[in-house]
Design an enzyme around this catalytic site. Structure first.
Site, PDB file in Angstrom:
ATOM      1  N   LYS A  86       0.832  -1.210   0.000  1.00  0.00           N
ATOM      2  CA  LYS A  86       0.000   0.000   0.000  1.00  0.00           C
ATOM      3  C   LYS A  86       0.867   1.262   0.000  1.00  0.00           C
ATOM      4  O   LYS A  86       0.610   2.195  -0.758  1.00  0.00           O
ATOM      5  CB  LYS A  86      -0.938  -0.003   1.217  1.00  0.00           C
ATOM      6  N   THR A  87       1.901   1.279   0.841  1.00  0.00           N
ATOM      7  CA  THR A  87       2.801   2.441   0.859  1.00  0.00           C
ATOM      8  C   THR A  87       3.532   2.571  -0.465  1.00  0.00           C
ATOM      9  O   THR A  87       3.671   3.673  -1.017  1.00  0.00           O
ATOM     10  CB  THR A  87       3.807   2.304   2.014  1.00  0.00           C
ATOM     11  N   ASP A 131      -1.378   6.670   6.290  1.00  0.00           N
ATOM     12  CA  ASP A 131      -1.382   5.257   6.645  1.00  0.00           C
ATOM     13  C   ASP A 131      -2.243   5.029   7.887  1.00  0.00           C
ATOM     14  O   ASP A 131      -2.400   5.934   8.714  1.00  0.00           O
ATOM     15  CB  ASP A 131       0.052   4.795   6.911  1.00  0.00           C
ATOM     16  N   THR A 180      -5.710  -1.414   7.102  1.00  0.00           N
ATOM     17  CA  THR A 180      -5.769  -2.867   7.190  1.00  0.00           C
ATOM     18  C   THR A 180      -7.146  -3.327   7.640  1.00  0.00           C
ATOM     19  O   THR A 180      -7.430  -4.516   7.628  1.00  0.00           O
ATOM     20  CB  THR A 180      -4.714  -3.386   8.195  1.00  0.00           C
ATOM     21  N   ARG A 239       6.519  -8.284   1.485  1.00  0.00           N
ATOM     22  CA  ARG A 239       7.442  -7.848   2.542  1.00  0.00           C
ATOM     23  C   ARG A 239       8.084  -9.050   3.227  1.00  0.00           C
ATOM     24  O   ARG A 239       9.284  -9.037   3.512  1.00  0.00           O
ATOM     25  CB  ARG A 239       6.706  -6.984   3.560  1.00  0.00           C
TER      26      ARG A 239
END
Length: 364
Positions: A86-87, A131, A180, A239
């Site tokens: 997302k980032t 975020d 999230t 990640r």
């Protein structure tokens, strides 16, 4: 429902539980090393971004249309589990729009004044990445409604009857919100986003592409079988795949010739206690207690947490989501229950339950 199945389910408690295990290799939560390395590994545009085909295709249309009109892009909401990009996608949006990006988070905005200070300093066309937007305070959230829709905020000066609202015009900007837990966003906030994209977990083949790209950037030699071995243990999360790649690289440099193949990857991840399905020590402890101590369940969450020596929230928020998604554990009204796949994964034989056995148990 068992009495110990009830209790508060706040996002703050979930975050605290996750923080207790944010050093796990298989968590999607970023640590300090991840933050530093991801900056070098992040793709620069949509063409480089791997996976999320539907979101990429839809977002590409949104951004190209905005550029053709010479306007700022619509506000974008990205939802999905930690570590899915997302980032990274917010930075890609800024790059595609040739605009600067400002990064902050919901927990950092505790007062409306904090948000007003950020908004008033934005440049025209700038991308504001927020975020964990679901954790923003309610006063700031209500101020954001007007900022997103009318590009204006009312700054309150003074207190009580003498307070005055001063309207402040804002330059057009694009808000990219990430969450999230999209269900915690109030409908008025969700409705103000022009585009909403849900980030899905990655398929192993997509993670292999991520690993080959990252290995090239990190100057690590990896073959197809080695990438497949790491991808299969990465829980569908880029990640985690990149984190495992770095740990396997260390093992290959010390214990092997620096080249990552299937055998080297498997041996390295055995050292780090990540098994073939991506389960780590905590996951196997939960499953092991459920199977060996309670015969596969049902058992209450608090009882299971005591059996593994962990806090209730740690088991519920850190271990269970992946076990449920993998079909190894089920949540039922009577408690947690192991599935046949859990018995098979740990190499155990489920007990045979029957009317005769139950009768003998109670001495009938």
């Amino acid at each position: 429902m068992n009495w110990d199945e009830t209790g508060p389910d706040t996002d703050e408690r979930a975050a605290d539980a996750a923080a207790a295990y944010d050093d796990r290799l298989v968590t999607g939560v970023a640590d300090g090393e991840d933050t530093a390395v991801e900056a070098a590994l992040r793709p620069k545009d949509l063409d480089e971004f791997v996976g999320q085909e539907k979101v990429r295709e839809q977002l590409d249309l949104v951004l190209k249309a905005a550029r053709a009109r010479g306007a700022t892009a619509d506000h974008v909401l990205l939802s999905g589990a930690p570590g899915l990009g997302k980032t990274t996608l917010s930075m890609v949006i800024a790059a595609e729009m040739n605009a600067p990006i400002r990064i902050t988070s919901g927990p950092a905005i505790q007062h409306a004044g904090d948000l007003a200070a950020i908004l008033s300093s934005l440049q025209e066309g700038e991308v504001l990445f927020l975020d964990e937007i679901h954790r923003m305070s309610r006063p700031a959230e209500e101020m954001l409604y007007m900022a997103m829709e009318d590009f204006r905020v009312d700054v309150i000066v003074g207190k009580g009857p003498g307070a005055t609202a001063i309207p402040l015009e804002l330059p057009p900007f694009t808000l990219v919100g990430a969450t999230t837990r999209a269900g915690l966003l109030p409908p008025p906030l969700r409705d103000r986003f022009g585009f909403t994209g849900h980030m899905e977990f990655y398929a192993p083949a997509e993670l292999e592409r991520v690993l080959h790209r990252s290995a090239g950037l990190l100057d690590v030699a990896i073959d197809t079988a080695g990438a497949a071995e790491i991808a299969g243990r990465s829980r569908g999360t880029p990640r985690i795949a990149n984190r495992l790649l770095r740990r396997v690289r260390d093992y290959a440099q010390v214990k092997a010739d620096g080249v990552i193949d299937r055998d080297v990857a498997a041996a390295a991840l055995q050292v780090y206690e990540v098994d073939a399905r991506g389960l780590d020590r905590l996951d196997r402890a939960v499953l092991g207690a459920l199977l060996k101590l309670f015969g596969g369940g049902p058992v209450g969450l608090s009882t299971l947490a005591v059996a593994v020596g962990e806090e209730r929230e740690t088991v519920e928020e850190v271990a269970e989501p992946f076990l449920v998604r993998e079909g190894l554990l089920a949540r039922t009204p009577r408690g947690r229950v192991a599935t046949p796949a859990a018995w098979a994964h740990l190499g155990l034989v489920p007990p045979q339950h029957g009317a005769k056995g139950q009768a003998g148990l109670f001495g009938a």
